[in-house]
Design a protein around this motif. Sequence first.
Motif, short mmCIF file in Angstrom:
data_model
loop_
_atom_site.label_atom_id
_atom_site.label_comp_id
_atom_site.label_asym_id
_atom_site.label_seq_id
_atom_site.Cartn_x
_atom_site.Cartn_y
_atom_site.Cartn_z
N PHE A 102 -97.59 3.76 -29.32
CA PHE A 102 -96.48 4.30 -30.10
C PHE A 102 -96.90 5.36 -31.11
O PHE A 102 -96.07 6.13 -31.57
CB PHE A 102 -95.73 3.18 -30.82
CG PHE A 102 -95.14 2.18 -29.86
CD1 PHE A 102 -94.08 2.53 -29.06
CD2 PHE A 102 -95.66 0.91 -29.76
CE1 PHE A 102 -93.52 1.62 -28.18
CE2 PHE A 102 -95.12 -0.01 -28.89
CZ PHE A 102 -94.06 0.35 -28.09
N SER A 146 -96.92 7.37 -36.41
CA SER A 146 -95.66 7.73 -37.07
C SER A 146 -94.52 6.78 -36.73
O SER A 146 -93.65 6.54 -37.55
CB SER A 146 -95.27 9.17 -36.70
OG SER A 146 -95.07 9.26 -35.30
N LYS A 147 -94.51 6.22 -35.52
CA LYS A 147 -93.41 5.35 -35.11
C LYS A 147 -93.70 3.87 -35.36
O LYS A 147 -92.78 3.05 -35.31
CB LYS A 147 -93.12 5.54 -33.62
CG LYS A 147 -92.51 6.87 -33.31
CD LYS A 147 -92.01 6.92 -31.90
CE LYS A 147 -91.36 8.26 -31.64
NZ LYS A 147 -90.78 8.32 -30.31
N LEU A 198 -91.00 0.70 -36.00
CA LEU A 198 -90.96 -0.32 -34.97
C LEU A 198 -91.13 -1.71 -35.58
O LEU A 198 -90.40 -2.65 -35.24
CB LEU A 198 -92.04 -0.06 -33.93
CG LEU A 198 -92.09 -0.94 -32.71
CD1 LEU A 198 -90.84 -0.73 -31.87
CD2 LEU A 198 -93.32 -0.64 -31.89
#
Length: 76
Positions: free
Chosen positions: A19, A22-23, A27
Amino acid sequence: MNLGWTEILLIGGIALLLFGPSKLPGLGRSLGESIRGFKKALNEDPHEREANPQISQNKEKPLNQSQEQKDTHKQS
């Protein structure tokens, strides 16, 4: 299922690779919110939920009939 620190570190590393950095915080945040919502729903009394519905339906207009379908039926 007993996870040690090495397994958790390995899962975290794989998630970071999949992922990206940054994500990953978003999440984790959404996962935490969904777990909290699930626990809240499990602890909620089913009789109380029926007494206080959160979604109210409009009795005048059915949900599954759009304006286009109404016009089509009127023209026929």
